[in-house]
Design an enzyme around this catalytic site. Structure first.
Site, PDB file in Angstrom:
ATOM      1  N   LYS A   1     -12.099   1.812 -14.041  1.00 59.96           N
ATOM      2  CA  LYS A   1     -12.684   0.394 -13.924  1.00 59.96           C
ATOM      3  C   LYS A   1     -13.185  -0.254 -15.228  1.00 59.96           C
ATOM      4  O   LYS A   1     -13.359  -1.544 -15.315  1.00 59.96           O
ATOM      5  CB  LYS A   1     -13.660   0.813 -13.060  1.00 59.96           C
ATOM      6  CG  LYS A   1     -13.022   0.906 -11.609  1.00 59.96           C
ATOM      7  CD  LYS A   1     -12.250   0.106 -11.065  1.00 59.96           C
ATOM      8  CE  LYS A   1     -11.549   0.063  -9.687  1.00 59.96           C
ATOM      9  NZ  LYS A   1     -10.676  -0.743  -9.042  1.00 59.96           N
TER      10      LYS A   1
ATOM     11  N   TYR B   1     -12.192   7.556 -12.674  1.00 62.15           N
ATOM     12  CA  TYR B   1     -12.361   6.524 -12.033  1.00 62.15           C
ATOM     13  C   TYR B   1     -13.101   5.252 -12.685  1.00 62.15           C
ATOM     14  O   TYR B   1     -12.792   4.280 -12.991  1.00 62.15           O
ATOM     15  CB  TYR B   1     -12.983   6.629 -10.722  1.00 62.15           C
ATOM     16  CG  TYR B   1     -12.985   5.235  -9.773  1.00 62.15           C
ATOM     17  CD1 TYR B   1     -12.055   4.602  -9.173  1.00 62.15           C
ATOM     18  CD2 TYR B   1     -14.374   4.857  -9.472  1.00 62.15           C
ATOM     19  CE1 TYR B   1     -12.181   3.528  -8.501  1.00 62.15           C
ATOM     20  CE2 TYR B   1     -14.671   3.575  -8.968  1.00 62.15           C
ATOM     21  CZ  TYR B   1     -13.429   2.862  -8.275  1.00 62.15           C
ATOM     22  OH  TYR B   1     -13.672   1.883  -7.530  1.00 62.15           O
TER      23      TYR B   1
ATOM     24  N   ASP C   1       0.785  -1.056   0.092  1.00 62.43           N
ATOM     25  CA  ASP C   1      -0.007   0.177  -0.014  1.00 62.43           C
ATOM     26  C   ASP C   1       1.064   1.022  -0.193  1.00 62.43           C
ATOM     27  O   ASP C   1       1.927   1.210   0.382  1.00 62.43           O
ATOM     28  CB  ASP C   1      -0.871   0.111   1.076  1.00 62.43           C
ATOM     29  CG  ASP C   1      -2.242   0.741   0.998  1.00 62.43           C
ATOM     30  OD1 ASP C   1      -3.332   0.492   0.896  1.00 62.43           O
ATOM     31  OD2 ASP C   1      -1.948   2.235   1.155  1.00 62.43           O
TER      32      ASP C   1
ATOM     33  N   SER D   1     -15.438  -2.506 -10.444  1.00 63.03           N
ATOM     34  CA  SER D   1     -16.407  -2.063  -9.947  1.00 63.03           C
ATOM     35  C   SER D   1     -17.740  -1.715 -10.823  1.00 63.03           C
ATOM     36  O   SER D   1     -17.434  -1.955 -11.784  1.00 63.03           O
ATOM     37  CB  SER D   1     -15.919  -0.404  -9.913  1.00 63.03           C
ATOM     38  OG  SER D   1     -17.145   0.222  -9.007  1.00 63.03           O
TER      39      SER D   1
END
Length: 272
Positions: free
Chosen positions: A164, A160, A42, A147
């Site tokens: 996706k 975003y 991360d 998503s």
């Protein structure tokens, strides 16, 4: 978290990106509970090392902080796993950068570049590195976290949403190309999942429930269960699939209060 089922994942080596919290941490926790040796990564090093310290189970958890937008930092991940454990069996591309919520016409190229770098380019690059070792042994599983927004876009999230959509296409392309090498590639598509960051963005426990057929938000552990299944031999005849974990939201006709509850499109979001 549900009790581990017999997924035969003991001693498998897994790399989970974006694993300091939320869905990524739940995935890592489930894999450790199944006996996997898991490398968590991360960009948020403090949360990452705290997350690893919180994990317990028959498996093993190790942390390496990395900014996936950096080609140099992401290139070190698979070699670390290979040096420590000798192979990599499972890759979970979970890290995601959302960017600030703002109308598309007010956006900028730098933020779009960052979104695509973390969500798409890094996923492809780490998949390539992992697949080279999987090819050597003739087996492996890659699970991408997509998503439902790729098909149900939320306004002010164009970058975003586009990323996706690219993850979905990448999943299918890699499934076609890597299946002859014994590597399965699938995706899990979460809907509204009740992570701490989402609850905060929605205004806490008073936020209206999403328009799912099941009448509630999902939980990160439920996404983790789907990922563990797709990574296991129980899913040995599944590749190129996109599994919605959305409570039926993608086929629901119910009025969706999500956008109204989500508030003004000004806050950033980085879920690496």
């Amino acid at each position: 978290m549900p009790d581990p089922i017999s997924l035969q994942l003991s001693l498998r080596v897994a790399l989970v990106t974006g694993a300091a919290g939320g869905i990524g941490l739940s995935i890592a926790r489930r894999l450790v509970a199944e006996g996997c040796r898991v490398l968590l990564t991360d960009v948020d090093s403090d949360r990452l090392y705290a997350a690893v310290a919180s994990l317990a189970g028959p498996g093993e958890a190790v942390a390496v902080a990395a900014n996936l937008a950096s080609a140099t930092e992401r290139a070190a991940l698979v070699p670390f796993a290979l040096e420590r454990w000798g192979c990599i069996d499972i890759l979970v591309n979970n890290a995601a950068y959302h960017g600030a919520r703002r109308p598309f016409l007010e956006g900028d190229d730098a933020e779009l570049d960052q979104t695509l770098a973390v969500n798409v380019v890094a996923a492809a690059a780490v998949s390539r590195a992992a697949a080279r070792d999987m090819q050597r042994r003739g087996s492996g599983a890659i699970v991408n976290i997509g998503s439902i927004q790729a098909d149900l876009p939320v306004p002010s999230y164009a970058g975003y949403v586009a990323s996706k959509g690219a993850v979905a296409a990448l999943t299918r392309a890699l499934a076609v190309e890597l299946s002859p090498l014994g590597i399965r590639v699938n995706a899990v598509l979460p809907g509204v999942i009740a992570t701490a960051s989402l609850r905060s963005a929605l205004g806490g426990d008073s936020a209206p429930r999403p328009a799912t057929l099941l009448g509630r938000e999902g939980h990160a552990d439920e996404v983790a269960t789907a990922v563990a299944f797709l990574a296991s031999a129980q899913a040995s005849f599944i590749t190129g699939a996109e599994l919605p974990v959305d409570g039926g939201r993608s086929i629901s006709r119910r009025t969706d209060p999500f956008e109204a509850a989500f508030g003004a499109p000004t806050h950033p979001g980085n879920t690496q």
